[in-house]
Design a protein around this motif. Structure first.
Motif, short mmCIF file in Angstrom:
data_model
loop_
_atom_site.label_atom_id
_atom_site.label_comp_id
_atom_site.label_asym_id
_atom_site.label_seq_id
_atom_site.Cartn_x
_atom_site.Cartn_y
_atom_site.Cartn_z
N THR A 91 0.81 -1.21 0.00
CA THR A 91 0.00 0.00 0.00
C THR A 91 0.85 1.26 0.00
OG1 THR A 91 -0.20 -0.29 2.37
CG2 THR A 91 -2.10 -0.90 1.05
N PRO A 95 2.83 3.26 -3.94
CA PRO A 95 2.50 4.45 -4.72
C PRO A 95 3.06 5.72 -4.09
CG PRO A 95 0.57 3.11 -4.46
CD PRO A 95 1.63 2.49 -3.63
N PHE A 96 3.15 5.73 -2.75
CA PHE A 96 3.64 6.93 -2.09
C PHE A 96 5.16 7.03 -2.22
CE2 PHE A 96 -0.45 5.97 -0.43
CZ PHE A 96 -1.07 7.18 -0.59
N THR A 149 5.52 8.45 -5.58
CA THR A 149 5.28 9.89 -5.56
C THR A 149 6.49 10.62 -4.99
OG1 THR A 149 3.11 9.24 -4.85
CG2 THR A 149 3.52 11.58 -5.04
N ILE A 170 3.88 5.99 -14.93
CA ILE A 170 4.03 5.90 -13.48
C ILE A 170 3.05 4.89 -12.91
CG2 ILE A 170 3.69 7.18 -11.33
CD1 ILE A 170 4.86 9.59 -12.73
N GLY A 171 1.81 4.93 -13.42
CA GLY A 171 0.82 3.95 -12.98
C GLY A 171 1.24 2.53 -13.29
N SER A 201 3.81 1.38 -10.90
CA SER A 201 3.19 1.10 -9.61
C SER A 201 2.49 -0.26 -9.62
CB SER A 201 2.22 2.22 -9.29
OG SER A 201 1.48 1.94 -8.17
N ILE A 202 1.71 -0.49 -10.69
CA ILE A 202 0.98 -1.76 -10.78
C ILE A 202 1.95 -2.93 -10.89
CG2 ILE A 202 -0.52 -3.13 -12.26
CD1 ILE A 202 -2.06 -0.60 -12.85
N ARG A 218 3.43 -3.73 -7.65
CA ARG A 218 2.44 -4.35 -6.78
C ARG A 218 2.29 -5.83 -7.12
NH1 ARG A 218 -3.56 -2.03 -5.81
NH2 ARG A 218 -4.07 -3.67 -4.34
#
Lengths: 336, 384
Positions: free
Chosen positions: B298, B301-302, B305, B352-353, B356-357, B360
């Motif tokens: 979780t 993503p931060f 960022t 970026i997404g 992130s995915i 994950r």
């Protein structure tokens, strides 16, 4: 009676966490500082010197003109001095306007590159930070609660849609979204409250909802929910009386995490100049870094360190309280 | 994923607000970008283009996928390295904090973890650049010269990028690949050795093996000098992201270790006569691995960022120089934002997404491997 005892037990558990107590003390100190600023402005500090936006203070310092500088505090080299008076010779005295040094009674934290009092600026920026932080935190908690409650109530396709939305928002992080909104067409509307609300909406529907939904589902799988159903409670009663009490501590945790995240994000967005907030810890750092050093040698550490320290400590304080709340939220975390 | 794209589509339509032309010109531009079609048709076109890997062209006529392919490895390298280092470091610090009996040390580590987690990134980057250029540069500079020196030093840092931009993307990919492969190799080696002689390889030796293996592979491809240069260029953002990322893991591991301390299997391990260190690392730390990993999912993503913010903070021009000309996704992103080149912004956010995915998914797979109880089955979840 029972409620109260739960409250006191939680308080005791919270008080055992030293870091959380430190966080509470720091938040109280910040609140006092924020409240003190208007009082100080109207009593002790005169507006011309101490106003956070257009106050100004400087002193005249005498420099000895030399060929090679050994001590930049008392000496100035010939070439620089001749910029203001071409007839200077080595050994003359050059009087220049400089800013007062830090750690004096008049300017405890010194002044920034424009001669504004740093302490006054940092204190004045406390109130908007509280507004941003609290509006972000509260909306994070509320949105997270609503999302997880709806997901738990309806299950099936509503749950599927909502959890997909949450996953999508996890991918698009809130601070980045704020920057884009600020750089885009919504800059004028991006005041502290709106900033906090949007940040809280994204955080609450994203990260908070993911965690709270899974908590809600795991609570709903527990035997006491079945017991309540057997005892004749309908779905609404189960959710209100048995599910919500388990979600509230997590909501409180995300409230605090939302505050600490929003403060850093707000500082960054205003550091970049993408929000309409005029006075902010982020803008103090921006001005300290970006404005050319007028008649000052070196780097304005006093403005930089105080503003960055304020952001860090403020957000760390809420984070530490959050850690204390986490101990309440997951008492069995330590023993599973 | 679909919802993410749908979200992303919304700012795409704003494009026509910023078209410079009026009336007829604008209509022509709208036709060219397909903005006069109904929304669903635009969405279909966008999806079709996206699936075939075509992200369109930026406002300045360069294909976006080309720009991304050039910039992605820079960001990805920092992300992979920093996440790896932060996890190892955070796990180690958390192990120490959770196990120690000295309250002062405990509180110092906890407090610094929280503080590092919430540091203000632009200040951190400025401080790092300043500190490095002053520590490594000549000492006796006048105040004004010191600033000059700082910028010179940082320019020298980035010389390899400025002098030879082509061929670096490949080296960066190679570095990412070797980093991951060698990390896996060290873990595997550790397991084999443990099974053979029932002894752990000390952490320092593991690190040495890891570094040596990386160097060896770089040397094998005869790209060692360039790789080291790039690493020097990336060192500062790497350190900054690591500082921002390790705190959370430390705290999670700390809490889990604290809880494990009273468990019965710890007493059993002690009763067997194992050393305190062995009890800590082999028995208690195992318990702490899973919560740290799931927390990490979780917080990824931060971290990302934070990485974007740090990367950009290094390139913000400040009066005291010390801005790093750093080619990364976020630099492009913010430049595109200022230039209102929204298709490029959307492309950057998409990439970026995707990072992130991807991260994950990798961590989820690791989780399944480490904890056999976890089943990824929708039916099972609904039954709950």
């Amino acid at each position: 009676m029972k409620r109260r005892s739960f409250f006191w037990v939680s308080l005791g558990r919270f008080a055992k966490n030293k870091l959380a107590l430190l966080g509470v003390a720091m938040v109280i100190a910040f609140a006092l500082a924020g409240a003190a600023h208007p009082i100080l402005m109207s009593t002790v500090w005169d507006r011309a010197t101490y106003h956070p936006s257009y106050g100004h203070d400087d002193i005249e310092t005498e420099f000895v003109i030399v060929e090679n500088i050994t001590d930049p505090a008392t000496e100035i080299d010939l070439m620089t001095a001749r910029l203001s008076n071409p007839f200077y010779q080595v050994g003359d005295i050059h009087t220049a306007v400089t800013f007062p040094p830090p750690f004096t009674k008049k300017h405890i934290l010194g002044v920034d590159n424009l001669g504004r009092d740093v302490l006054s600026m940092v204190l004045a920026a406390t109130r908007p930070s509280f507004i941003v932080g609290l509006s972000a935190g509260i909306s994070t908690a509320i949105v997270g609660l609503i999302f997880s409650k709806i997901a738990a109530t309806f299950r099936r396709w509503v749950d599927t849609i909502l959890s997909n939305v949450s996953d999508a928002l996890l991918v698009l992080p809130a601070p980045l979204l704020m920057v884009i909104l600020g750089a885009g067409p919504f800059r004028a509307q991006l005041g502290p409250v709106v900033f906090g609300l949007i940040y809280g909406l994204v955080m609450g529907a994203g990260a908070a909802a993911v965690v709270m939904r899974s908590q809600a589902l795991s609570v709903l799988a527990k035997p006491f929910i079945d017991a309540a159903a057997v005892a004749g409670a309908n779905r609404y009663q189960i959710i209100k009386n048995h599910l919500l009490p388990h979600l509230v501590p997590i909501a409180a945790l995300y409230l605090l995490l939302g505050v600490s995240g929003a403060i850093v994000a707000d500082g960054f967005v205003s550091f970049l100049g993408f929000s309409d907030t005029r006075l902010n810890w982020g803008t103090i750092i921006f001005f300290a870094l970006a404005l050319p050093p007028a008649n000052r040698a070196g780097i304005p550490w006093e403005a930089l360190v105080s503003a960055a320290g304020a952001i860090t400590l403020f957000s760390a304080a809420f984070y530490m309280i959050g850690l204390g709340v986490r101990d309440i939220a997951k008492p069995h975390n330590n023993r599973s | 994923m679909l919802f993410f794209l749908a979200n992303i589509m919304i700012p795409g339509d704003i494009t026509n607000n910023f078209m410079p032309g009026l009336g007829a010109e604008r209509a022509v531009l709208q036709e060219r970008y397909g903005l006069n079609q109904p929304l669903w048709a635009q969405y279909l076109t966008f999806m079709q283009a996206f699936i075939t890997g075509n992200l369109g062209t930026s406002g300045f006529g360069q294909p976006i996928s080309e720009i991304m392919a050039q910039l992605l490895p820079w960001t990805l390298l920092i992300f992979v390295f920093a996440v790896g280092i932060a996890f190892v470091m955070g796990h180690w610090l958390g192990r120490v904090t959770g196990w120690t009996n000295r309250p002062v040390l405990k509180h110092i580590i906890r407090f610094s973890a929280v503080t590092a987690h919430s540091t203000f990134p632009p200040f951190l980057t400025f401080f790092l650049a300043f500190a490095v250029s002053n520590l490594l540069g000549p000492k006796r500079w006048a105040a004004s010269q010191r600033i000059e020196g700082a910028s010179n030093f940082l320019v020298r840092f980035g010389r390899s990028y400025i002098s030879s931009p082509e061929g670096q993307t490949g080296v960066l990919w190679m570095m990412i690949g070797t980093f991951i492969l060698m990390a896996a190799m060290v873990v595997l080696l550790q397991r084999i050795v443990e099974r053979l002689i029932r002894k752990r390889i000390p952490g320092v030796l593991q690190l040495a093996i890891f570094l040596a293996a990386n160097m060896w592979v770089w040397n094998l491809f005869s790209r060692k000098a360039m790789a080291l240069d790039l690493l020097a260029l990336l060192a500062l953002p790497l350190i900054a992201v690591t500082i921002l990322a390790f705190g959370e893991i430390t705290l999670v591991v700390d809490a889990a270790m604290d809880g494990a301390a009273g468990e019965q299997f710890i007493q059993t391990a002690r009763a067997k006569g194992l050393s305190e260190r062995e009890v800590r690392d082999r028995h208690a730390a195992r318990v702490a691995l899973l919560p740290a990993l799931s927390k990490f999912v979780t917080s990824l993503p931060f971290v990302l960022t934070g990485l974007v913010i740090v990367e950009f903070s290094f390139t913000v021009p400040v009066a005291y120089a010390a801005s790093l000309r750093f080619p990364g996704l976020s630099t492009m992103l913010f430049n595109a934002l200022t230039a209102r080149d929204y298709s490029l912004v959307i492309g950057g956010l998409l990439v970026i997404g995707i990072i992130s995915i991807g991260a994950r998914i990798v961590i989820d797979l690791l989780h399944v491997y480490l904890d056999p109880r976890v089943i990824y089955d929708e039916e099972a979840l609904v039954q709950l």
